[in-house]
Design a protein around this motif. Structure first.
Motif, PDB file in Angstrom:
ATOM      1  N   LEU A  22       0.845  -1.190   0.000  1.00 50.96           N
ATOM      2  CA  LEU A  22       0.000   0.000   0.000  1.00 50.96           C
ATOM      3  C   LEU A  22       0.883   1.243   0.000  1.00 50.96           C
ATOM      4  N   THR A  23       0.508   2.207  -0.842  1.00 58.14           N
ATOM      5  CA  THR A  23       1.275   3.450  -0.950  1.00 58.14           C
ATOM      6  C   THR A  23       0.421   4.615  -0.481  1.00 58.14           C
ATOM      7  N   LEU A  24       1.004   5.475   0.348  1.00 52.96           N
ATOM      8  CA  LEU A  24       0.317   6.662   0.835  1.00 52.96           C
ATOM      9  C   LEU A  24       0.807   7.894   0.079  1.00 52.96           C
ATOM     10  N   GLN A  25      -0.023   8.907   0.067  1.00 50.79           N
ATOM     11  CA  GLN A  25       0.354  10.160  -0.568  1.00 50.79           C
ATOM     12  C   GLN A  25       1.541  10.780   0.161  1.00 50.79           C
ATOM     13  N   PRO A  26       2.313  11.594  -0.535  1.00 54.37           N
ATOM     14  CA  PRO A  26       3.502  12.174   0.126  1.00 54.37           C
ATOM     15  C   PRO A  26       3.170  13.113   1.277  1.00 54.37           C
ATOM     16  N   ASN A  27       2.025  13.795   1.215  1.00 51.64           N
ATOM     17  CA  ASN A  27       1.649  14.750   2.262  1.00 51.64           C
ATOM     18  C   ASN A  27       0.279  14.395   2.826  1.00 51.64           C
ATOM     19  N   PRO A  28       0.052  14.631   4.139  1.00 52.63           N
ATOM     20  CA  PRO A  28      -1.262  14.324   4.734  1.00 52.63           C
ATOM     21  C   PRO A  28      -2.311  15.337   4.291  1.00 52.63           C
ATOM     22  N   VAL A  29      -3.578  14.906   4.327  1.00 54.07           N
ATOM     23  CA  VAL A  29      -4.665  15.831   4.004  1.00 54.07           C
ATOM     24  C   VAL A  29      -4.896  16.808   5.152  1.00 54.07           C
ATOM     25  N   HIS A  30      -4.420  16.454   6.340  1.00 50.82           N
ATOM     26  CA  HIS A  30      -4.466  17.366   7.490  1.00 50.82           C
ATOM     27  C   HIS A  30      -3.364  16.962   8.453  1.00 50.82           C
ATOM     28  N   SER A  31      -2.616  17.929   8.894  1.00 52.30           N
ATOM     29  CA  SER A  31      -1.536  17.665   9.841  1.00 52.30           C
ATOM     30  C   SER A  31      -1.798  18.425  11.134  1.00 52.30           C
ATOM     31  N   GLY A  32      -1.294  17.877  12.226  1.00 54.21           N
ATOM     32  CA  GLY A  32      -1.486  18.508  13.529  1.00 54.21           C
ATOM     33  C   GLY A  32      -2.799  18.086  14.172  1.00 54.21           C
ATOM     34  N   PRO A  33      -3.071  18.602  15.384  1.00 52.87           N
ATOM     35  CA  PRO A  33      -4.308  18.240  16.088  1.00 52.87           C
ATOM     36  C   PRO A  33      -5.547  18.743  15.349  1.00 52.87           C
ATOM     37  N   LEU A  34      -6.615  17.988  15.465  1.00 56.80           N
ATOM     38  CA  LEU A  34      -7.904  18.404  14.924  1.00 56.80           C
ATOM     39  C   LEU A  34      -8.601  19.267  15.970  1.00 56.80           C
ATOM     40  N   ARG A  35      -8.927  20.496  15.617  1.00 61.98           N
ATOM     41  CA  ARG A  35      -9.633  21.389  16.529  1.00 61.98           C
ATOM     42  C   ARG A  35     -11.123  21.076  16.449  1.00 61.98           C
ATOM     43  N   VAL A  36     -11.701  20.669  17.591  1.00 62.20           N
ATOM     44  CA  VAL A  36     -13.090  20.212  17.657  1.00 62.20           C
ATOM     45  C   VAL A  36     -13.863  21.090  18.635  1.00 62.20           C
ATOM     46  N   LEU A  37     -15.093  21.465  18.227  1.00 63.16           N
ATOM     47  CA  LEU A  37     -15.971  22.258  19.089  1.00 63.16           C
ATOM     48  C   LEU A  37     -17.246  21.468  19.342  1.00 63.16           C
TER      49      LEU A  37
END
Length: 404
Positions: free
Chosen positions: A226-241
């Motif tokens: 399995l190959t993943l994309q070079p960059n994530p679609v979101h990096s860092g913590p997810l801010r949730v409200l």
């Protein structure tokens, strides 16, 4: 002989109508008994008992008219092509370097024999290894493929054998069917590497992605298959409200988010009240999103509970029920964390790659059909119409002559 509308042939049963009218017409007179002729006609009456067919040619003409009319409306198609005609081969290739590399021997052999080869573009172009088609990404669009099939420069479809070279792509299942000529051969391959899959960053250097089994997985590596994309679609913590009016619903949702974060090492920063100058990635609330905010263009995912409404944007989800154990079977059954994870996966497009179709499902996507030229079909229709017109004139002449 084949028919475009074979169901109309049931109309041929209407041939019983002139036969019934014919016998009814013979019985429509009323017999008046008369003593003076009773003994003279008794012998003839005994010999004429039963059904008699009068004006047989007229009856046959009327029945034949109805039968020909049913055949005409069913739009018959006649195949007059010789059975021993050698079929010409034509090859249609998906624009993909993977396809051309895998079927290089077949395509080189076809080119050596002088057979025609085209790229499966919206307007089919002649195939060559140096053309632009060989360098394209290879994503298969079934609608574009159907357009290429319809625009193939083929003069005689019945005597053409089509060879189609494609990647076994799950997008083929997005259309009901793809029509191909009656003489058709499919050459398919499976892209074992597949397209790189999107992922989210997780804690401890892990990555959150969907594996080949369709399961949400958090791991440091994706594995060799399995190959993943070079960059994530979101990096860092997810801010949730979590903006709820009632405390029980807020507590229930926060517990589900905590379980989701623990299972998948997902970094979540959860706030109960909105913080100024903070753009949230995920808002869970029991209120409608602000009308002033362009939700269709926003990257924020809204999960709205307690409101049953059709969403106007792909990033707004309505649950139709309050997320408490007393009001939701999803919460009472412990399925809320899994359901929230599915919403996250869909929002960030982690489930964009699907498994290839099995051989039976792949072959079922392509439906062979015999396409006749409009000139051929019009000739058959005109011949039948002229024959019906002639029979109608003859029938009217006989009917007026015999007063029947």
């Amino acid at each position: 002989m084949t028919f475009v509308e074979p169901s109309i042939l049931w109309g041929a049963l209407a041939v019983a109508i002139p036969i019934a009218i014919h016998f009814w017409h013979q019985k429509r007179g009323t017999l008046l008994p008369w003593a003076a002729t009773q003994w003279l006609t008794e012998k003839n009456q005994q010999q004429s008992r039963g059904l008699r067919l009068d004006n047989v040619p007229l009856l046959i003409l009327r029945c034949l008219l109805l039968l020909l009319l049913a055949v005409l409306l069913a739009q018959p198609l006649l195949n007059w092509s010789p059975k021993d005609t050698t079929r010409q081969r034509i090859h249609l290739v998906q624009p993909s370097a993977l396809v051309t590399a895998n079927f290089r021997f077949e395509l080189d052999e076809a080119a050596r024999k002088g057979e025609r080869i085209y790229w499966a573009n919206e307007t089919p172009e002649p195939y060559s290894e140096t053309s632009n088609g060989a360098n394209q990404a290879g994503d298969l669009n079934p609608l574009r493929l159907q357009t290429a099939l319809d625009k193939l420069p083929v003069s005689d479809v019945d005597n053409t054998e089509l060879h189609l070279y494609v990647v076994n792509d799950p997008s083929l299942a997005d259309v009901p069917a793809i029509t191909v000529p009656a003489h058709f051969r499919l050459h398919s391959l499976i892209d074992s590497a597949g397209r790189p899959r999107p992922f989210l960053t997780a804690n401890s250097g892990k990555r959150l992605f969907v594996d080949r089994n369709g399961q949400l997985t958090s791991a440091t590596t994706s594995g060799p298959d399995l190959t993943l994309q070079p960059n994530p679609v979101h990096s860092g913590p997810l801010r949730v409200l979590t903006a709820y009016k009632t405390t029980p619903e807020r507590q229930t949702v926060r517990a589900a988010l905590a379980a989701l974060a623990q299972v998948y090492d997902l970094p979540l920063a959860v706030d109960d009240q909105p913080v100024a100058n903070v753009t949230y990635d995920w808002v869970l609330t029991d209120q409608l999103p602000p009308a002033s905010q362009p939700t269709s263009a926003s990257k924020t995912l809204y999960t709205v509970s307690g409101i049953d409404q059709t969403p106007t944007s792909t990033n707004v989800v309505f649950t139709g029920e309050s997320l408490t154990p007393q009001t939701s079977e999803r919460v009472a059954g412990g399925q809320l964390p899994e359901w929230l994870g599915e919403q996250l996966v869909q929002h960030y497009g982690l489930l964009t790659s699907r498994e290839p179709l099995d051989l039976q499902a792949l072959n079922a996507r392509f439906v062979p059909t015999t396409r006749h030229t409009t000139t051929h079909q019009a000739a058959v229709q005109n011949t039948l119409f002229l024959l019906i017109l002639i029979l109608l004139i003859v029938e009217r002449g006989l009917a007026l002559t015999k007063n029947a």
